[in-house]
Design a protein around this motif. Structure first.
Motif, mmCIF file in Angstrom:
data_model
loop_
_atom_site.group_PDB
_atom_site.id
_atom_site.type_symbol
_atom_site.label_atom_id
_atom_site.label_comp_id
_atom_site.label_asym_id
_atom_site.label_seq_id
_atom_site.Cartn_x
_atom_site.Cartn_y
_atom_site.Cartn_z
ATOM 1 N N LEU A 78 0.829 -1.205 0.000
ATOM 2 C CA LEU A 78 0.000 0.000 0.000
ATOM 3 C C LEU A 78 0.862 1.252 0.000
ATOM 4 O O LEU A 78 0.630 2.181 -0.798
ATOM 5 C CB LEU A 78 -0.912 -0.018 1.227
ATOM 6 C CG LEU A 78 -1.504 1.333 1.688
ATOM 7 C CD1 LEU A 78 -2.356 1.952 0.595
ATOM 8 C CD2 LEU A 78 -2.295 1.158 2.965
ATOM 9 N N LEU A 79 1.862 1.303 0.880
ATOM 10 C CA LEU A 79 2.694 2.496 1.002
ATOM 11 C C LEU A 79 3.494 2.749 -0.275
ATOM 12 O O LEU A 79 3.563 3.884 -0.761
ATOM 13 C CB LEU A 79 3.611 2.361 2.213
ATOM 14 C CG LEU A 79 2.886 2.357 3.568
ATOM 15 C CD1 LEU A 79 3.850 2.022 4.695
ATOM 16 C CD2 LEU A 79 2.218 3.700 3.831
ATOM 17 N N ALA A 80 4.101 1.702 -0.810
ATOM 18 C CA ALA A 80 4.841 1.870 -2.066
ATOM 19 C C ALA A 80 3.900 2.271 -3.193
ATOM 20 O O ALA A 80 4.230 3.117 -4.028
ATOM 21 C CB ALA A 80 5.576 0.580 -2.414
ATOM 22 N N GLN A 117 12.920 -0.363 -2.381
ATOM 23 C CA GLN A 117 13.112 -1.622 -3.107
ATOM 24 C C GLN A 117 11.894 -1.970 -3.948
ATOM 25 O O GLN A 117 12.031 -2.442 -5.077
ATOM 26 C CB GLN A 117 13.418 -2.743 -2.114
ATOM 27 C CG GLN A 117 14.799 -2.652 -1.502
ATOM 28 C CD GLN A 117 15.031 -3.649 -0.382
ATOM 29 O OE1 GLN A 117 14.083 -4.178 0.204
ATOM 30 N NE2 GLN A 117 16.288 -3.913 -0.062
ATOM 31 N N GLN A 118 10.712 -1.730 -3.405
ATOM 32 C CA GLN A 118 9.502 -2.015 -4.176
ATOM 33 C C GLN A 118 9.355 -1.042 -5.340
ATOM 34 O O GLN A 118 8.972 -1.433 -6.440
ATOM 35 C CB GLN A 118 8.280 -1.953 -3.267
ATOM 36 C CG GLN A 118 7.046 -2.588 -3.885
ATOM 37 C CD GLN A 118 6.151 -3.238 -2.856
ATOM 38 O OE1 GLN A 118 6.577 -3.574 -1.759
ATOM 39 N NE2 GLN A 118 4.898 -3.419 -3.199
ATOM 40 N N LEU A 119 9.671 0.220 -5.105
ATOM 41 C CA LEU A 119 9.650 1.199 -6.199
ATOM 42 C C LEU A 119 10.676 0.837 -7.270
ATOM 43 O O LEU A 119 10.412 0.974 -8.466
ATOM 44 C CB LEU A 119 9.945 2.591 -5.658
ATOM 45 C CG LEU A 119 8.831 3.322 -4.912
ATOM 46 C CD1 LEU A 119 9.370 4.620 -4.331
ATOM 47 C CD2 LEU A 119 7.656 3.597 -5.824
ATOM 48 N N ALA A 120 11.841 0.383 -6.833
ATOM 49 C CA ALA A 120 12.910 0.034 -7.769
ATOM 50 C C ALA A 120 12.477 -1.078 -8.715
ATOM 51 O O ALA A 120 12.798 -1.051 -9.913
ATOM 52 C CB ALA A 120 14.156 -0.381 -6.995
ATOM 53 N N ARG A 121 11.731 -2.045 -8.182
ATOM 54 C CA ARG A 121 11.245 -3.136 -9.044
ATOM 55 C C ARG A 121 10.240 -2.614 -10.063
ATOM 56 O O ARG A 121 10.247 -3.036 -11.226
ATOM 57 C CB ARG A 121 10.621 -4.233 -8.180
ATOM 58 C CG ARG A 121 11.635 -5.053 -7.385
ATOM 59 C CD ARG A 121 11.000 -6.289 -6.791
ATOM 60 N NE ARG A 121 10.077 -5.973 -5.712
ATOM 61 C CZ ARG A 121 10.429 -5.863 -4.434
ATOM 62 N NH1 ARG A 121 11.695 -6.051 -4.081
ATOM 63 N NH2 ARG A 121 9.533 -5.595 -3.503
ATOM 64 N N PRO A 126 17.907 0.988 -9.917
ATOM 65 C CA PRO A 126 18.609 0.457 -8.748
ATOM 66 C C PRO A 126 18.419 1.290 -7.489
ATOM 67 O O PRO A 126 18.183 2.501 -7.552
ATOM 68 C CB PRO A 126 20.075 0.475 -9.183
ATOM 69 C CG PRO A 126 20.149 1.570 -10.209
ATOM 70 C CD PRO A 126 18.834 1.517 -10.938
ATOM 71 N N VAL A 127 18.502 0.621 -6.337
ATOM 72 C CA VAL A 127 18.555 1.301 -5.047
ATOM 73 C C VAL A 127 20.019 1.593 -4.743
ATOM 74 O O VAL A 127 20.878 0.722 -4.860
ATOM 75 C CB VAL A 127 17.942 0.429 -3.931
ATOM 76 C CG1 VAL A 127 18.148 1.072 -2.564
ATOM 77 C CG2 VAL A 127 16.458 0.200 -4.192
#
Length: 206
Positions: A78-80, A117-121, A126-127
Protein backbone atom coordinates in the motif's frame (compact mmCIF):
# COMPACT_ATOMS: atom_id res chain seq x y z
CA UNK A 1 -24.33 -12.80 -14.09
CA UNK A 2 -24.35 -12.30 -10.30
CA UNK A 3 -22.86 -15.74 -9.75
CA UNK A 4 -20.21 -14.95 -12.33
CA UNK A 5 -19.30 -11.75 -10.46
CA UNK A 6 -19.13 -13.57 -7.12
CA UNK A 7 -16.94 -16.23 -8.67
CA UNK A 8 -14.40 -13.58 -9.67
CA UNK A 9 -14.10 -12.42 -6.04
CA UNK A 10 -13.21 -15.89 -4.81
CA UNK A 11 -9.53 -16.14 -4.01
CA UNK A 12 -8.92 -12.38 -3.90
CA UNK A 13 -7.20 -11.28 -0.68
CA UNK A 14 -9.12 -8.87 1.54
CA UNK A 15 -8.24 -5.19 1.83
CA UNK A 16 -5.41 -4.72 4.35
CA UNK A 17 -7.27 -1.77 5.89
CA UNK A 18 -10.94 -2.70 6.25
CA UNK A 19 -10.56 -6.48 5.90
CA UNK A 20 -14.06 -6.53 4.40
CA UNK A 21 -13.89 -5.88 0.67
CA UNK A 22 -11.52 -7.63 -1.73
CA UNK A 23 -8.31 -5.79 -2.51
CA UNK A 24 -8.61 -3.73 -5.68
CA UNK A 25 -5.13 -2.21 -6.07
CA UNK A 26 -1.97 -2.21 -3.99
CA UNK A 27 -3.62 -4.53 -1.40
CA UNK A 28 -6.44 -2.05 -0.71
CA UNK A 29 -10.10 -1.94 -1.73
CA UNK A 30 -11.34 0.91 -3.89
CA UNK A 31 -13.14 2.70 -1.04
CA UNK A 32 -10.17 2.64 1.34
CA UNK A 33 -7.84 3.72 -1.47
CA UNK A 34 -10.09 6.67 -2.34
CA UNK A 35 -10.35 7.72 1.30
CA UNK A 36 -6.61 8.07 1.87
CA UNK A 37 -5.64 11.72 2.58
CA UNK A 38 -4.10 12.30 -0.82
CA UNK A 39 -1.87 15.30 -1.32
CA UNK A 40 -2.37 17.00 -4.67
CA UNK A 41 0.40 19.60 -4.72
CA UNK A 42 4.16 19.75 -4.41
CA UNK A 43 5.24 20.73 -0.89
CA UNK A 44 8.15 23.02 -0.06
CA UNK A 45 10.59 22.54 2.82
CA UNK A 46 14.10 23.96 3.31
CA UNK A 47 13.93 25.47 -0.21
CA UNK A 48 13.32 21.97 -1.60
CA UNK A 49 10.41 20.77 -3.73
CA UNK A 50 9.04 17.47 -2.41
CA UNK A 51 6.50 15.06 -3.88
CA UNK A 52 4.26 13.90 -1.02
CA UNK A 53 1.81 11.08 -1.72
CA UNK A 54 -0.45 11.94 1.22
CA UNK A 55 -0.96 14.31 4.11
CA UNK A 56 0.24 12.94 7.43
CA UNK A 57 -3.17 12.39 9.00
CA UNK A 58 -5.59 9.53 9.56
CA UNK A 59 -5.46 6.86 8.30
CA UNK A 60 -2.07 7.33 6.63
CA UNK A 61 -0.38 8.44 9.87
CA UNK A 62 -1.54 5.30 11.65
CA UNK A 63 -0.56 3.06 8.72
CA UNK A 64 2.98 4.47 8.67
CA UNK A 65 3.31 4.18 12.46
CA UNK A 66 2.23 0.53 12.43
CA UNK A 67 4.54 -0.25 9.52
CA UNK A 68 7.49 1.56 11.05
CA UNK A 69 7.23 0.78 14.77
CA UNK A 70 5.06 -2.34 14.96
CA UNK A 71 6.55 -4.29 12.02
CA UNK A 72 3.20 -4.43 10.24
CA UNK A 73 4.82 -5.24 6.91
CA UNK A 74 1.52 -6.06 5.22
CA UNK A 75 1.24 -2.31 4.58
CA UNK A 76 4.38 -2.22 2.43
CA UNK A 77 2.53 -2.71 -0.87
CA UNK A 78 0.00 0.00 0.00
CA UNK A 79 2.69 2.50 1.00
CA UNK A 80 4.84 1.87 -2.07
CA UNK A 81 1.72 2.00 -4.23
CA UNK A 82 0.85 5.46 -2.95
CA UNK A 83 4.08 6.71 -4.52
CA UNK A 84 3.93 4.53 -7.62
CA UNK A 85 0.65 6.21 -8.61
CA UNK A 86 2.34 9.62 -8.47
CA UNK A 87 4.18 11.05 -11.45
CA UNK A 88 7.72 10.33 -10.32
CA UNK A 89 10.66 11.71 -12.31
CA UNK A 90 12.92 9.44 -14.32
CA UNK A 91 16.14 8.91 -12.43
CA UNK A 92 19.24 6.72 -12.51
CA UNK A 93 18.93 5.52 -8.90
CA UNK A 94 16.68 5.60 -5.83
CA UNK A 95 18.22 6.73 -2.53
CA UNK A 96 16.30 5.68 0.61
CA UNK A 97 16.64 7.89 3.68
CA UNK A 98 19.34 6.22 5.81
CA UNK A 99 18.85 5.45 9.50
CA UNK A 100 21.50 4.88 12.14
CA UNK A 101 22.74 1.42 13.10
CA UNK A 102 21.04 1.84 16.48
CA UNK A 103 17.67 2.50 14.84
CA UNK A 104 18.22 -0.39 12.43
CA UNK A 105 18.86 -2.81 15.31
CA UNK A 106 15.87 -1.43 17.21
CA UNK A 107 13.39 -1.78 14.32
CA UNK A 108 14.93 -4.65 12.40
CA UNK A 109 14.67 -2.84 9.07
CA UNK A 110 14.87 0.56 7.41
CA UNK A 111 11.33 1.42 6.34
CA UNK A 112 12.54 3.70 3.54
CA UNK A 113 14.70 0.91 2.10
CA UNK A 114 11.71 -1.46 1.91
CA UNK A 115 9.66 1.15 0.07
CA UNK A 116 12.58 2.04 -2.21
CA UNK A 117 13.11 -1.62 -3.11
CA UNK A 118 9.50 -2.01 -4.18
CA UNK A 119 9.65 1.20 -6.20
CA UNK A 120 12.91 0.03 -7.77
CA UNK A 121 11.25 -3.14 -9.04
CA UNK A 122 8.39 -1.15 -10.54
CA UNK A 123 10.61 1.51 -12.11
CA UNK A 124 13.46 -0.85 -13.06
CA UNK A 125 15.87 1.44 -11.23
CA UNK A 126 18.61 0.46 -8.75
CA UNK A 127 18.56 1.30 -5.05
CA UNK A 128 21.69 3.28 -4.13
CA UNK A 129 22.89 3.89 -0.57
CA UNK A 130 26.03 6.06 -0.72
CA UNK A 131 25.38 7.92 2.54
CA UNK A 132 25.43 6.47 6.04
CA UNK A 133 23.77 7.93 9.11
CA UNK A 134 25.56 8.05 12.41
CA UNK A 135 23.91 7.99 15.83
CA UNK A 136 20.61 9.89 15.68
CA UNK A 137 20.82 12.11 18.74
CA UNK A 138 17.71 13.18 20.61
CA UNK A 139 16.67 16.67 19.51
CA UNK A 140 14.51 17.53 22.52
CA UNK A 141 15.57 20.72 24.31
CA UNK A 142 17.74 21.97 21.47
CA UNK A 143 17.22 25.22 19.58
CA UNK A 144 16.27 25.15 15.89
CA UNK A 145 19.85 26.00 14.86
CA UNK A 146 21.26 23.29 17.13
CA UNK A 147 18.82 20.73 15.75
CA UNK A 148 19.76 21.57 12.17
CA UNK A 149 23.48 21.38 12.93
CA UNK A 150 23.01 18.07 14.72
CA UNK A 151 21.11 16.54 11.81
CA UNK A 152 23.69 17.67 9.26
CA UNK A 153 26.47 16.07 11.30
CA UNK A 154 24.66 12.73 11.24
CA UNK A 155 25.11 12.16 7.49
CA UNK A 156 28.45 10.93 6.18
CA UNK A 157 29.61 9.72 2.77
CA UNK A 158 30.26 5.97 2.68
CA UNK A 159 33.83 5.75 1.41
CA UNK A 160 33.26 2.16 0.24
CA UNK A 161 30.81 3.23 -2.47
CA UNK A 162 32.37 3.14 -5.94
CA UNK A 163 29.34 3.68 -8.20
CA UNK A 164 28.19 7.23 -8.87
CA UNK A 165 24.88 8.54 -10.22
CA UNK A 166 24.02 12.08 -11.26
CA UNK A 167 20.20 11.94 -11.26
CA UNK A 168 18.57 10.41 -8.18
CA UNK A 169 15.32 10.21 -6.23
CA UNK A 170 15.37 10.38 -2.42
CA UNK A 171 12.64 8.34 -0.72
CA UNK A 172 11.57 9.17 2.85
CA UNK A 173 8.58 8.06 4.90
CA UNK A 174 7.46 11.30 6.58
CA UNK A 175 8.74 14.82 5.95
CA UNK A 176 8.05 17.49 8.56
CA UNK A 177 10.60 20.32 8.60
CA UNK A 178 12.65 18.82 5.78
CA UNK A 179 15.91 18.99 7.75
CA UNK A 180 16.86 15.37 7.11
CA UNK A 181 16.21 15.46 3.37
CA UNK A 182 18.12 18.75 3.17
CA UNK A 183 21.15 17.23 4.90
CA UNK A 184 21.00 14.15 2.68
CA UNK A 185 20.65 16.30 -0.43
CA UNK A 186 23.76 18.27 0.46
CA UNK A 187 25.84 15.12 0.92
CA UNK A 188 24.61 13.72 -2.39
CA UNK A 189 25.65 16.97 -4.05
CA UNK A 190 29.09 16.53 -2.47
CA UNK A 191 29.55 13.25 -4.34
CA UNK A 192 28.47 14.62 -7.71
CA UNK A 193 24.69 14.30 -7.90
CA UNK A 194 23.37 17.06 -10.15
CA UNK A 195 19.62 16.40 -10.20
CA UNK A 196 18.13 15.36 -6.86
CA UNK A 197 14.41 14.74 -6.56
CA UNK A 198 12.59 13.97 -3.32
CA UNK A 199 9.44 11.99 -2.58
CA UNK A 200 7.81 10.93 0.68
CA UNK A 201 4.84 8.86 1.76
CA UNK A 202 3.35 11.72 3.77
CA UNK A 203 4.02 15.33 4.68
CA UNK A 204 3.25 16.63 8.15
CA UNK A 205 2.06 20.17 8.73
CA UNK A 206 4.49 22.59 10.35
Amino acid sequence: MLLQGLHKLVGKPPCVLCQLSPAHRHSVCQDCWSNLPWNQEMIHRQELNIIAACEYRYPMDRIIQQFKYEQQLQFQTLLAGSLICKKLPRVQAIVPMPISQERLVERGFNQSVLIAQQLARQLNTPVWQPIIRQHQHAQKGLSRVERLEGIHQQFKIDSRIQTRYRKVLIIDDVVTTGSSVKALTEQLENIGCKQIHIACLAAAKI
